[in-house]
Design a protein around this motif. Sequence first.
Motif, PDB file in Angstrom:
ATOM      1  N   ARG A  61      32.639  37.127  43.167  1.00 52.93           N
ATOM      2  CA  ARG A  61      33.488  38.124  42.379  1.00 52.93           C
ATOM      3  C   ARG A  61      34.941  38.423  43.232  1.00 52.93           C
ATOM      4  N   ARG A  65      38.540  38.005  41.901  1.00 53.10           N
ATOM      5  CA  ARG A  65      39.395  38.974  42.075  1.00 53.10           C
ATOM      6  C   ARG A  65      40.716  38.689  42.860  1.00 53.10           C
ATOM      7  N   GLU A  99      34.675  38.036  34.598  1.00 52.70           N
ATOM      8  CA  GLU A  99      35.963  38.265  35.512  1.00 52.70           C
ATOM      9  C   GLU A  99      37.183  37.928  34.832  1.00 52.70           C
TER      10      GLU A  99
END
Length: 459
Positions: A61, A65, A99
């Motif tokens: 993640r 990001r 995401e």
Amino acid sequence: MIVGITVATLYILRLISLKGAVRMEKLDCIGSNLIFADYDAVELAKKYGTPLYVLSENIIREKCRKIKLDFLNRYPNTKVAYASKAFLTLSMCKIIESEGLGLDVVSGGELYTALKADFPMDKVFFHGNNKSYEELQMAISNEVGRIVVDNFDEIEIIDDLANEMKKKVKILIRVSPGVEGKTHKYISTGQKDSKFGIPLLEGSIDEAVIKAIKSKNIELMGFHFHIGSNLFDKDSYTLAIEIVLNLFKWLKNELGFVVKELNTGGGFGIYYNKTDTVKDITYYTDAIMEKVSSYCRELNIDIPTVIIEPGRWIVGEAGITLYSVGAVKEIPNVRTYVSVDGGLPDNPRPALYNAKYEAIVANKCNLKPDRVVTIAGKCCETGDILIWDQLVPKIERGDILGVLSTGAYNYSMSSNYNKLPKPAVVLLREKEECVIVKRETYEDLISKEMIPEGLAVKK
């Protein structure tokens, strides 16, 4: 899960260079045990057995990001599709979907996995140099976002299928720009002599474009190229962009066709061993965007939507593989072989293209390495060597070995060679670890096999 740990004296910081790749806070040592992403690697091996694939959801993640922050949010009119061939499971699909990224698939099996995970089909890019009729039928019927066309026949098949299904299919055409990435020849894909894409030669690419433009069932959105995998040099990207943008200029002038999308592929390098000079993701993305913007202005053409397809970059450093040490064989004045309970079937990359990894003795991470050994797999192959010349402390049967940066192209390339069951995959989450792929059993290995009646031996 380990929290609030006190970091011991770490030989691992001397063993590997942490140039922004496997980052320092993800590898620690408490007592004598290796801590990966806040979890005790030795305890994971005891609980789930070995060999064991271990993935950190947090690292995955964080990578997603970072690419959103440094690429999607920084540059308008951009998209990211995770290259799922690096690692794909139902759980991985859900992480990528949550995401907000797209998905790059290259087979009916990968597409089926995305479908079963209820991944949004409009964010799927379907690649492949030899898509079958059935695979294209599946893609079109489920309305995938883009089909990346690789050859002339595919355009005709898509046209026919789309006509039958009364669909309008959006495509990109994959081109081979004639640029060689600085990597192993088996993972270099952008050169002129390549099984991938349509070469940018007169009479080839223009014929493909005209065929696509004339079709009432196809909407040509743009083009795709991919230079190679695990690249550490941005120059091959910018050179390929210049070549492909010249094609855009020609299409505008000769055919009046304005290209809307440019997919520049992935291949961004990650850390595997101390010879790798890892760059920040912006090293690639800034160069790509600056070249697209400046060269489009120079050519007086519209700036297309730019798409990138990181796979290894997102998941590679998020994984380690844990093994149990078995036989230790010392050949005086030659070499010491340390055999583990996996190897070629769970990580074929060293045998395929001499990929190099680094490892840590997970239950002795506080000890100074003072000897060099070779980590051997258990298959009946001389080439089944995971790591040549690894620096370790005293190592013996029963120790746990952790091989780093195995999140990409290990599980996805695994096999049952020598009838070895595939390892389990454990996902390390914020508060708990979860098995996302069960360990295969011996019964699983033969579950699809049958004995014809004529071969049955009467007893």
